[in-house]
Write a protein that holds these residues in place. Sequence first.
Motif, PDB file in Angstrom:
ATOM      1  N   ARG A   6     -38.667  -2.399  95.697  1.00 25.90           N
ATOM      2  CA  ARG A   6     -40.076  -2.047  95.556  1.00 25.90           C
ATOM      3  C   ARG A   6     -40.693  -2.898  94.459  1.00 25.90           C
ATOM      4  NH1 ARG A   6     -41.983   4.199  94.461  1.00 25.90           N
ATOM      5  NH2 ARG A   6     -44.182   3.874  94.919  1.00 25.90           N
ATOM      6  N   HIS A   7     -41.986  -3.178  94.574  1.00 24.04           N
ATOM      7  CA  HIS A   7     -42.679  -3.944  93.536  1.00 24.04           C
ATOM      8  C   HIS A   7     -42.401  -3.269  92.191  1.00 24.04           C
ATOM      9  CE1 HIS A   7     -45.836  -5.669  91.080  1.00 24.04           C
ATOM     10  NE2 HIS A   7     -46.104  -6.537  92.048  1.00 24.04           N
ATOM     11  N   PRO A   8     -41.921  -4.029  91.208  1.00 26.17           N
ATOM     12  CA  PRO A   8     -41.543  -3.416  89.933  1.00 26.17           C
ATOM     13  C   PRO A   8     -42.643  -2.567  89.285  1.00 26.17           C
ATOM     14  CG  PRO A   8     -40.748  -5.654  90.024  1.00 26.17           C
ATOM     15  CD  PRO A   8     -41.619  -5.464  91.228  1.00 26.17           C
ATOM     16  N   TYR A   9     -43.874  -3.039  89.317  1.00 23.20           N
ATOM     17  CA  TYR A   9     -44.929  -2.289  88.632  1.00 23.20           C
ATOM     18  C   TYR A   9     -45.311  -1.034  89.418  1.00 23.20           C
ATOM     19  CZ  TYR A   9     -45.321  -6.554  85.814  1.00 23.20           C
ATOM     20  OH  TYR A   9     -45.059  -7.641  85.005  1.00 23.20           O
ATOM     21  N   GLY A  10     -45.337  -1.112  90.730  1.00 24.23           N
ATOM     22  CA  GLY A  10     -45.583   0.077  91.538  1.00 24.23           C
ATOM     23  C   GLY A  10     -44.484   1.100  91.337  1.00 24.23           C
ATOM     24  N   ARG A  11     -43.273   0.615  91.218  1.00 25.53           N
ATOM     25  CA  ARG A  11     -42.115   1.488  90.979  1.00 25.53           C
ATOM     26  C   ARG A  11     -42.239   2.191  89.630  1.00 25.53           C
ATOM     27  NH1 ARG A  11     -36.468  -0.968  89.753  1.00 25.53           N
ATOM     28  NH2 ARG A  11     -35.200   0.889  89.675  1.00 25.53           N
ATOM     29  N   LEU A  12     -42.681   1.474  88.609  1.00 24.86           N
ATOM     30  CA  LEU A  12     -42.830   2.077  87.281  1.00 24.86           C
ATOM     31  C   LEU A  12     -43.945   3.112  87.243  1.00 24.86           C
ATOM     32  CD1 LEU A  12     -42.292  -1.044  85.021  1.00 24.86           C
ATOM     33  CD2 LEU A  12     -40.734   0.883  85.363  1.00 24.86           C
ATOM     34  N   VAL A  13     -45.045   2.837  87.917  1.00 25.20           N
ATOM     35  CA  VAL A  13     -46.133   3.822  87.981  1.00 25.20           C
ATOM     36  C   VAL A  13     -45.628   5.076  88.673  1.00 25.20           C
ATOM     37  CG1 VAL A  13     -48.372   4.341  89.036  1.00 25.20           C
ATOM     38  CG2 VAL A  13     -48.025   2.183  87.813  1.00 25.20           C
ATOM     39  N   SER A  14     -44.890   4.911  89.749  1.00 24.73           N
ATOM     40  CA  SER A  14     -44.325   6.047  90.467  1.00 24.73           C
ATOM     41  C   SER A  14     -43.376   6.845  89.564  1.00 24.73           C
ATOM     42  CB  SER A  14     -43.583   5.565  91.710  1.00 24.73           C
ATOM     43  OG  SER A  14     -42.967   6.639  92.364  1.00 24.73           O
ATOM     44  N   ALA A  15     -42.508   6.147  88.857  1.00 22.09           N
ATOM     45  CA  ALA A  15     -41.566   6.814  87.946  1.00 22.09           C
ATOM     46  C   ALA A  15     -42.318   7.552  86.836  1.00 22.09           C
ATOM     47  CB  ALA A  15     -40.596   5.800  87.353  1.00 22.09           C
ATOM     48  N   TYR A  16     -43.341   6.918  86.302  1.00 22.83           N
ATOM     49  CA  TYR A  16     -44.142   7.555  85.253  1.00 22.83           C
ATOM     50  C   TYR A  16     -44.750   8.864  85.750  1.00 22.83           C
ATOM     51  CZ  TYR A  16     -48.093   8.389  82.117  1.00 22.83           C
ATOM     52  OH  TYR A  16     -49.002   8.973  81.275  1.00 22.83           O
ATOM     53  N   LYS A  17     -45.365   8.811  86.907  1.00 26.99           N
ATOM     54  CA  LYS A  17     -46.009  10.021  87.432  1.00 26.99           C
ATOM     55  C   LYS A  17     -44.982  11.098  87.771  1.00 26.99           C
ATOM     56  CE  LYS A  17     -49.693   9.347  90.095  1.00 26.99           C
ATOM     57  NZ  LYS A  17     -50.533   8.802  91.188  1.00 26.99           N
ATOM     58  N   ASP A  18     -43.871  10.687  88.379  1.00 27.75           N
ATOM     59  CA  ASP A  18     -42.865  11.658  88.806  1.00 27.75           C
ATOM     60  C   ASP A  18     -42.046  12.232  87.658  1.00 27.75           C
ATOM     61  OD1 ASP A  18     -43.644  11.275  91.421  1.00 27.75           O
ATOM     62  OD2 ASP A  18     -41.999   9.929  91.911  1.00 27.75           O
ATOM     63  N   LYS A  19     -41.726  11.422  86.672  1.00 28.69           N
ATOM     64  CA  LYS A  19     -40.806  11.857  85.615  1.00 28.69           C
ATOM     65  C   LYS A  19     -41.493  12.270  84.319  1.00 28.69           C
ATOM     66  CE  LYS A  19     -37.637  10.502  88.455  1.00 28.69           C
ATOM     67  NZ  LYS A  19     -37.478  11.421  89.562  1.00 28.69           N
ATOM     68  N   ILE A  20     -42.676  11.737  84.048  1.00 35.17           N
ATOM     69  CA  ILE A  20     -43.354  12.016  82.778  1.00 35.17           C
ATOM     70  C   ILE A  20     -44.571  12.919  82.977  1.00 35.17           C
ATOM     71  CG2 ILE A  20     -44.476  11.006  80.752  1.00 35.17           C
ATOM     72  CD1 ILE A  20     -41.460  10.306  81.009  1.00 35.17           C
ATOM     73  N   VAL A  21     -45.457  12.574  83.873  1.00 31.94           N
ATOM     74  CA  VAL A  21     -46.689  13.339  84.067  1.00 31.94           C
ATOM     75  C   VAL A  21     -46.417  14.657  84.786  1.00 31.94           C
ATOM     76  CG1 VAL A  21     -48.992  13.343  85.100  1.00 31.94           C
ATOM     77  CG2 VAL A  21     -48.091  11.241  84.082  1.00 31.94           C
ATOM     78  N   PHE A  22     -45.620  14.604  85.848  1.00 31.89           N
ATOM     79  CA  PHE A  22     -45.329  15.798  86.655  1.00 31.89           C
ATOM     80  C   PHE A  22     -43.817  16.042  86.745  1.00 31.89           C
ATOM     81  CE2 PHE A  22     -49.207  13.881  88.585  1.00 31.89           C
ATOM     82  CZ  PHE A  22     -50.115  14.862  88.215  1.00 31.89           C
ATOM     83  N   PRO A  23     -43.153  16.288  85.603  1.00 33.75           N
ATOM     84  CA  PRO A  23     -41.701  16.495  85.664  1.00 33.75           C
ATOM     85  C   PRO A  23     -41.370  17.753  86.472  1.00 33.75           C
ATOM     86  CG  PRO A  23     -42.541  17.117  83.512  1.00 33.75           C
ATOM     87  CD  PRO A  23     -43.691  16.504  84.266  1.00 33.75           C
ATOM     88  N   SER A  24     -40.327  17.655  87.276  1.00 32.00           N
ATOM     89  CA  SER A  24     -40.002  18.776  88.153  1.00 32.00           C
ATOM     90  C   SER A  24     -38.727  19.519  87.766  1.00 32.00           C
ATOM     91  CB  SER A  24     -39.887  18.285  89.602  1.00 32.00           C
ATOM     92  OG  SER A  24     -38.843  17.343  89.705  1.00 32.00           O
ATOM     93  N   ASN A  25     -38.015  19.035  86.750  1.00 35.90           N
ATOM     94  CA  ASN A  25     -36.802  19.746  86.341  1.00 35.90           C
ATOM     95  C   ASN A  25     -36.574  19.581  84.844  1.00 35.90           C
ATOM     96  OD1 ASN A  25     -35.215  17.300  85.843  1.00 35.90           O
ATOM     97  ND2 ASN A  25     -35.138  17.066  88.062  1.00 35.90           N
TER      98      ASN A  25
END
Length: 161
Positions: free
Chosen positions: A8-27
């Motif tokens: 995946r495009h590195p920057y798109g991947r980082l934005v996704s990780a940021y949103k999933d792991k930092i902004v909306f952590p699920s665990n």
Amino acid sequence: MIKFTTVRHPYGRLVSAYKDKIVFPSNHLEKELRNKVKLVYEDTSFVSFIKYVIDENQDSDDPNRHWRPFSNYTGCSNILDYYLKIETFTDDIKGLETIIQHKFLAYSTKTNPSKQQKVDGVKIKTTADYMNELSDELKDKLFQVFKYDFLLFGYDPNVFP
């Protein structure tokens, strides 16, 4: 045997990780990660997260798999025959099916629900919006971390998904 992976495009991947792991952590582990970023960098902004990613990739022998460069998985000991890009997954999977002469029964191209959520009550931000928050110096450091992903997989660091 065909060896392949999905990239995946590195920057798109980082934005996704940021949103999933930092902004909306699920665990619990993701909440701990968010707290670690906040403790070290004083907040959980995208800029702070990127500083964390850069530092972890430079200082750790085993950075988190969500922001470890894909190029770290390839090389002389792990030569790939084929890779699929998330951005062109449907076409790429058809190409892989042709090579292996087998049709996959099912695959999903669903979007992660966090991509649809507003951040801080603001419109859904694009990868370009997030990248524009970074200083030129920080962008240069980030590029150095993911330089080989851009080169190996044909991504343009100036074009965002």
